[in-house]
Design a protein around this motif. Structure first.
Motif, PDB file in Angstrom:
ATOM      1  N   CYS A   1      12.375  68.329  34.141  1.00 20.45           N
ATOM      2  CA  CYS A   1      12.499  67.229  35.097  1.00 20.45           C
ATOM      3  C   CYS A   1      13.984  67.111  35.406  1.00 20.45           C
ATOM      4  N   PHE A   2      14.340  67.063  36.669  1.00 22.87           N
ATOM      5  CA  PHE A   2      15.776  67.074  36.977  1.00 22.87           C
ATOM      6  C   PHE A   2      16.115  66.352  38.271  1.00 22.87           C
ATOM      7  N   ASP A   3      17.327  65.881  38.307  1.00 25.43           N
ATOM      8  CA  ASP A   3      17.904  65.362  39.541  1.00 25.43           C
ATOM      9  C   ASP A   3      19.030  66.331  39.876  1.00 25.43           C
ATOM     10  N   PRO A   4      18.832  67.161  40.909  1.00 21.22           N
ATOM     11  CA  PRO A   4      19.801  68.229  41.148  1.00 21.22           C
ATOM     12  C   PRO A   4      21.197  67.725  41.504  1.00 21.22           C
ATOM     13  N   LEU A   5      21.269  66.587  42.206  1.00 22.14           N
ATOM     14  CA  LEU A   5      22.589  66.059  42.562  1.00 22.14           C
ATOM     15  C   LEU A   5      22.521  64.533  42.597  1.00 22.14           C
ATOM     16  N   ASP A   6      22.782  63.949  41.443  1.00 20.08           N
ATOM     17  CA  ASP A   6      22.683  62.496  41.309  1.00 20.08           C
ATOM     18  C   ASP A   6      23.994  61.843  41.751  1.00 20.08           C
ATOM     19  N   GLY A   7      23.840  60.660  42.365  1.00 15.96           N
ATOM     20  CA  GLY A   7      25.034  59.931  42.828  1.00 15.96           C
ATOM     21  C   GLY A   7      25.448  60.394  44.208  1.00 15.96           C
ATOM     22  N   SER A   8      24.453  60.820  44.992  1.00 13.28           N
ATOM     23  CA  SER A   8      24.780  61.489  46.255  1.00 13.28           C
ATOM     24  C   SER A   8      25.484  60.597  47.272  1.00 13.28           C
ATOM     25  N   SER A   9      25.397  59.263  47.080  1.00 11.06           N
ATOM     26  CA  SER A   9      26.115  58.415  48.039  1.00 11.06           C
ATOM     27  C   SER A   9      27.625  58.569  47.857  1.00 11.06           C
ATOM     28  N   ASN A  10      28.025  59.260  46.777  1.00 13.43           N
ATOM     29  CA  ASN A  10      29.457  59.457  46.516  1.00 13.43           C
ATOM     30  C   ASN A  10      29.985  60.808  47.012  1.00 13.43           C
ATOM     31  N   ILE A  11      29.114  61.621  47.583  1.00 15.39           N
ATOM     32  CA  ILE A  11      29.550  62.984  47.941  1.00 15.39           C
ATOM     33  C   ILE A  11      30.721  62.957  48.916  1.00 15.39           C
ATOM     34  N   ASP A  12      30.569  62.169  49.964  1.00 13.64           N
ATOM     35  CA  ASP A  12      31.551  62.243  51.048  1.00 13.64           C
ATOM     36  C   ASP A  12      32.935  61.759  50.671  1.00 13.64           C
TER      37      ASP A  12
ATOM     38  N   ARG B   1      33.880  48.541  34.460  1.00 17.55           N
ATOM     39  CA  ARG B   1      34.092  49.833  35.123  1.00 17.55           C
ATOM     40  C   ARG B   1      32.761  50.232  35.731  1.00 17.55           C
ATOM     41  N   TYR B   2      32.705  50.425  37.035  1.00 12.55           N
ATOM     42  CA  TYR B   2      31.452  50.866  37.660  1.00 12.55           C
ATOM     43  C   TYR B   2      31.765  51.839  38.787  1.00 12.55           C
ATOM     44  N   ILE B   3      31.366  53.088  38.569  1.00 13.60           N
ATOM     45  CA  ILE B   3      31.628  54.120  39.571  1.00 13.60           C
ATOM     46  C   ILE B   3      30.489  54.149  40.591  1.00 13.60           C
ATOM     47  N   GLY B   4      29.271  53.880  40.108  1.00 15.24           N
ATOM     48  CA  GLY B   4      28.111  53.922  41.010  1.00 15.24           C
ATOM     49  C   GLY B   4      27.555  55.327  41.109  1.00 15.24           C
ATOM     50  N   SER B   5      27.910  56.155  40.142  1.00 13.54           N
ATOM     51  CA  SER B   5      27.389  57.515  40.043  1.00 13.54           C
ATOM     52  C   SER B   5      26.984  57.639  38.576  1.00 13.54           C
ATOM     53  N   MET B   6      25.667  57.719  38.327  1.00 12.37           N
ATOM     54  CA  MET B   6      25.191  57.549  36.952  1.00 12.37           C
ATOM     55  C   MET B   6      25.833  58.530  35.973  1.00 12.37           C
TER      56      MET B   6
ATOM     57  N   LYS C   1      16.270  50.417  39.445  1.00 11.33           N
ATOM     58  CA  LYS C   1      16.442  51.469  40.455  1.00 11.33           C
ATOM     59  C   LYS C   1      16.271  52.872  39.890  1.00 11.33           C
ATOM     60  N   LEU C   2      16.655  53.039  38.644  1.00  8.65           N
ATOM     61  CA  LEU C   2      16.799  54.405  38.132  1.00  8.65           C
ATOM     62  C   LEU C   2      15.462  55.000  37.704  1.00  8.65           C
ATOM     63  N   ARG C   3      15.331  56.300  37.907  1.00  9.10           N
ATOM     64  CA  ARG C   3      14.058  56.979  37.707  1.00  9.10           C
ATOM     65  C   ARG C   3      13.892  57.411  36.258  1.00  9.10           C
ATOM     66  N   VAL C   4      12.679  57.198  35.769  1.00 14.39           N
ATOM     67  CA  VAL C   4      12.406  57.417  34.342  1.00 14.39           C
ATOM     68  C   VAL C   4      12.597  58.883  33.939  1.00 14.39           C
ATOM     69  N   LEU C   5      11.933  59.788  34.651  1.00 14.11           N
ATOM     70  CA  LEU C   5      11.869  61.173  34.162  1.00 14.11           C
ATOM     71  C   LEU C   5      13.186  61.928  34.209  1.00 14.11           C
ATOM     72  N   TYR C   6      13.988  61.657  35.244  1.00 11.66           N
ATOM     73  CA  TYR C   6      15.190  62.506  35.372  1.00 11.66           C
ATOM     74  C   TYR C   6      16.489  61.702  35.370  1.00 11.66           C
ATOM     75  N   GLU C   7      16.436  60.410  35.074  1.00  8.85           N
ATOM     76  CA  GLU C   7      17.676  59.646  34.883  1.00  8.85           C
ATOM     77  C   GLU C   7      17.607  58.915  33.537  1.00  8.85           C
ATOM     78  N   VAL C   8      16.614  58.031  33.412  1.00  9.73           N
ATOM     79  CA  VAL C   8      16.518  57.187  32.214  1.00  9.73           C
ATOM     80  C   VAL C   8      16.297  58.011  30.941  1.00  9.73           C
ATOM     81  N   PHE C   9      15.312  58.908  30.953  1.00  9.05           N
ATOM     82  CA  PHE C   9      14.991  59.655  29.724  1.00  9.05           C
ATOM     83  C   PHE C   9      16.116  60.591  29.264  1.00  9.05           C
ATOM     84  N   PRO C  10      16.616  61.476  30.143  1.00  5.41           N
ATOM     85  CA  PRO C  10      17.658  62.379  29.630  1.00  5.41           C
ATOM     86  C   PRO C  10      18.885  61.622  29.111  1.00  5.41           C
TER      87      PRO C  10
END
Ligand code: FDP
Length: 343
Positions: A119-130, A246-251, A277-286
């Motif tokens: 289970c994966f999130d390939p690119l988490d925190g994507s609102s920070n890419i730009d 401290r809060y970056i907003g990128s998990m 907000k955060l997803r169980v399988l690929y954010e919370v659990f890992p």
């Protein structure tokens, strides 16, 4: 010349060597996990390189699609998802894949199937890419339940059944943090060698922290325990100094700091989002698996996060994770609330 120091510098523990060492402790192991991990590592290197080149290659920007959560997908998200799906399938060691970017789980062709579910999130925190802020890949690995009968149940398992979890942070350096269930180790990509080198062996989170990390913009919708906790962080009544926010907003970046410096990361439920907000399988659990392996804790507001049993692949959950003592504090506040509502 200091030969001892030189020898030290040249005897580098790469991630492959590290995992092979772990594998050799288990005589029954046939190297499948090492192969799977090497494919994940390849995905991370590919994404690290793409993230580094994003501005130059004009890869950033909208791809004109939305993901399952209805968010606009960036090209880098699309690319990272493709890279990881292909790397995982071609490993020949996976059977079910769940990605943040795909509405449905991917069932690997039987000819290429192995015994692991990822289970994966390939690119988490994507609102920070730009804006060039650190982003990351998060993954959790399970073992299939029944090889001849692969179903969604294989990934709808409680987090405590995970075999391994990790994340790769694409920041000022590229760092891969991994646990295979016996502690947590951090590896930094040496770009000249193209290898992840063990730089943070046996990470232990400080028992108590001085930092709290939360999106305070949601404060007016918080429940009482969360609001009380944050109030205590700012205006402690026991004579201790206030904690830093401290809060970056990128998990990945917020959790990486929490692991290394201590403290607590909160993404609570609120009036509008009862499951956070955060997803169980690929954010919370890992992340919960890593926290516990590093000596910290993870709590949903009701239970140990790794005891949760997801019912759908994109389920969300409130989450409080970090230093042991800090999570104890929030647990006590929820216990107090439960007691007063049952009185
Ligand atoms: P993003 O929306 O940028 O993809 O779940 C994704 C996530 O980022 C996490 O990485 C991050 O911790 C969280 O959302 C930030 O949410 P808020 O913007 O609501 O604070």
């Amino acid at each position: 010349m200091d030969h001892a120091e030189d020898a030290h510098r040249t005897d580098l523990m790469t991630i492959t060597r590290h995992v092979l060492n772990e594998q050799s402790r288990n005589p029954e192991s046939r190297g499948d996990f090492t192969i799977l991990l090497s494919h994940i590592v390849f995905g991370c290197k590919f994404v690290a390189s793409a993230v580094n080149k994003a501005g130059l290659a004009k890869l950033i920007g909208l791809a004109g699609e939305t993901n399952v959560q209805g968010e606009e997908q960036k090209k880098l998200d699309v690319l990272s998802n493709e890279v990881f799906i292909k790397a995982l399938v071609s490993s020949g060691r996976t059977c079910v894949l769940v990605s943040e970017e795909d509405e449905e789980a991917t069932f690997v062709d039987p000819k290429l199937r192995g015994k692991y579910c990822v289970c994966f999130d390939p690119l988490d925190g994507s609102s920070n890419i730009d804006c060039g802020v650190s982003i990351g890949t998060i993954f959790g690995i399970y073992m299939i339940k029944d090889k001849d009968n692969v179903t969604l149940e294989d990934v709808l398992q409680p987090g405590k059944n995970m075999l391994a979890a990790g994340y790769c942070m694409y920041g000022s350096s590229c760092t891969l943090v991994l646990s295979t269930g016996s502690g947590v180790n951090g590896f930094t990509l040496d770009p000249s060698l193209g290898e992840f080198i063990l730089t943070h062996p046996d990470i232990k989170i400080p028992k108590k922290g001085k930092i709290y990390s939360v999106n305070e913009g949601n404060a007016r919708n918080w429940d009482t325990p969360t609001a009380t906790f944050v109030e205590k962080c700012k205006y402690p009544k026991d004579g201790s100094p206030p904690r830093s926010l401290r809060y970056i907003g990128s998990m990945v970046a917020d959790i990486h700091r929490t692991l290394l410096y201590g403290g607590i990361f909160l993404y609570p439920a609120d009036g509008k989002n009862p499951n956070g907000k955060l997803r169980v399988l690929y954010e919370v659990f890992p992340m919960s698996f890593l926290m516990e392996q590093a000596g910290g804790q993870s709590f949903t507001g009701k239970e140990r996060a790794l005891d949760l049993v997801p019912t759908k692949i994109h389920d969300r959950s409130p989450i409080f994770l970090g230093s042991y003592d800090d999570v104890e504090e929030i647990k006590a506040l929820y216990a107090e609330q439960a007691k007063s509502s049952s009185d």
